[in-house]
Design a protein around this motif. Sequence first.
Motif, PDB file in Angstrom:
ATOM      1  N   VAL A  60       0.848  -1.197   0.000  1.00 52.54           N
ATOM      2  CA  VAL A  60       0.000   0.000   0.000  1.00 52.54           C
ATOM      3  C   VAL A  60       0.880   1.243   0.000  1.00 52.54           C
ATOM      4  CG1 VAL A  60      -1.779   1.307   1.220  1.00 52.54           C
ATOM      5  CG2 VAL A  60      -1.869  -1.201   1.207  1.00 52.54           C
ATOM      6  N   VAL A  61       1.872   1.265   0.886  1.00 48.91           N
ATOM      7  CA  VAL A  61       2.763   2.428   0.974  1.00 48.91           C
ATOM      8  C   VAL A  61       3.610   2.544  -0.292  1.00 48.91           C
ATOM      9  CG1 VAL A  61       4.442   3.643   2.413  1.00 48.91           C
ATOM     10  CG2 VAL A  61       2.866   2.006   3.470  1.00 48.91           C
ATOM     11  N   ASP A  62       4.166   1.425  -0.763  1.00 47.68           N
ATOM     12  CA  ASP A  62       4.977   1.437  -1.986  1.00 47.68           C
ATOM     13  C   ASP A  62       4.192   1.997  -3.169  1.00 47.68           C
ATOM     14  OD1 ASP A  62       7.279   0.407  -0.832  1.00 47.68           O
ATOM     15  OD2 ASP A  62       6.851  -1.660  -1.414  1.00 47.68           O
ATOM     16  N   LYS A  82       1.384   8.124   7.664  1.00 44.46           N
ATOM     17  CA  LYS A  82       0.417   7.616   8.642  1.00 44.46           C
ATOM     18  C   LYS A  82      -0.812   7.046   7.947  1.00 44.46           C
ATOM     19  CE  LYS A  82      -2.246   9.109  12.692  1.00 44.46           C
ATOM     20  NZ  LYS A  82      -2.545  10.247  13.592  1.00 44.46           N
ATOM     21  N   LYS A  83      -1.360   7.783   6.995  1.00 42.58           N
ATOM     22  CA  LYS A  83      -2.563   7.324   6.286  1.00 42.58           C
ATOM     23  C   LYS A  83      -2.270   6.051   5.493  1.00 42.58           C
ATOM     24  CE  LYS A  83      -6.009  10.265   7.077  1.00 42.58           C
ATOM     25  NZ  LYS A  83      -6.441  11.298   6.141  1.00 42.58           N
ATOM     26  N   ALA A  84      -1.158   6.037   4.779  1.00 39.70           N
ATOM     27  CA  ALA A  84      -0.812   4.867   3.961  1.00 39.70           C
ATOM     28  C   ALA A  84      -0.526   3.651   4.843  1.00 39.70           C
ATOM     29  CB  ALA A  84       0.389   5.177   3.071  1.00 39.70           C
ATOM     30  N   MET A 211      -6.451   0.404  -2.624  1.00 38.08           N
ATOM     31  CA  MET A 211      -6.431   1.264  -1.426  1.00 38.08           C
ATOM     32  C   MET A 211      -5.509   2.466  -1.639  1.00 38.08           C
ATOM     33  SD  MET A 211      -6.405  -1.115   1.955  1.00 38.08           S
ATOM     34  CE  MET A 211      -7.905  -1.201   2.932  1.00 38.08           C
ATOM     35  N   ALA A 212      -4.319   2.213  -2.181  1.00 41.43           N
ATOM     36  CA  ALA A 212      -3.372   3.305  -2.445  1.00 41.43           C
ATOM     37  C   ALA A 212      -3.910   4.251  -3.517  1.00 41.43           C
ATOM     38  CB  ALA A 212      -2.026   2.733  -2.878  1.00 41.43           C
TER      39      ALA A 212
END
Length: 354
Positions: A60-62, A82-84, A211-212
């Motif tokens: 998700v963050v990537d 934080k959100k990711a 999601m991302a």
Amino acid sequence: MSKEVAAKNKAQFLAFFPDLVFELEVMLENYGMPADAINWFKRSLNYNTPGGKLNRGISVVDTYVILKGYKSWDELSAEEFKKAAILGWCVELLQAYFLVADDMMDQSITRRGQPCWYKVENVGNIAINDSFMLEGAIYKILRKYFKQESYYADLLDLLHEVTFQTELGQLLDLITAPEDHVDLSKFTPAKHSFIVIFKTAYYSFYLPVVMAMYLSGVTHEKDLQQAEHILIPLGEYFQIQDDYLDCFGKAEDIGKIGTDIQDNKCSWVINQALRLASPEQRQILDENYGRKDAEKEAKCKEVFDQLDIAGKYKAYEENIGKELQKRIADTEEDRGFKKEVFQVFFDKIYKRTK
């Protein structure tokens, strides 16, 4: 991405998890939950959620980093990370929910090098409720941090849909290939495809990326369709490769001893063998597949070698690789999506057999 950077990112992602556990602890305190029950839930969270590779959550963050045009996690603001990270941990909580329940259904003994949660002293069937609470935690967290966002309902709908899809795949897997009743006539390539797409591909590949996408504002319907068009066959390729490695990979290379044959798994390998086997070879498979016996397992592998299943896999991998690379190359980027998202996933999978 270098191993050093990947390790640093994973450590940063892991370091955020205690904050979520604390938030959930406060929520339970606000309900008036006694301390011993709160401690039980915290123990379940910490035992079942952060122990794996965390690939889904980190994805998700990537993906968010790529979609925003950043070069690394270092460019994320504190709020962006934080959100990711919260969304990433929601995927990992979903994974934890599935695994706690799956281990009970399969009567598994260990998971991630430790006893399955239900096998831990004094847990037993309480693990059923614990799995429900792991899933429920997702929606408590989302409500706290995303209720004000315009895409909040989209996140809820996405999670509910993917959860149900995964449960459909789990159902078909359970009734097609129970460990205590071997019936290879139930196995078909179509069933295998449905199981791996619904049980693995949607929540492991599609969910983290979408999601991302919502978080980064890349939400055009055509981009969501592009994601499904590539990530679902990519996820199916990943699981077929996993099936192949379980049978033909070396334990020191793949980090585990393959058990699919003895566990009566409806894998790509057995489905290919059933499609190609002579009557004599089929009889050997009927008499030996799905038995907890190393000699019977060896007889199945002998048939697989006779049918050159490894060669069939190499041909499959070459073809699917070309098809996926074409789809990735054809990805439209004019609305904000970036084909690099798909390429990163593809490269991670492809190199596992190289």
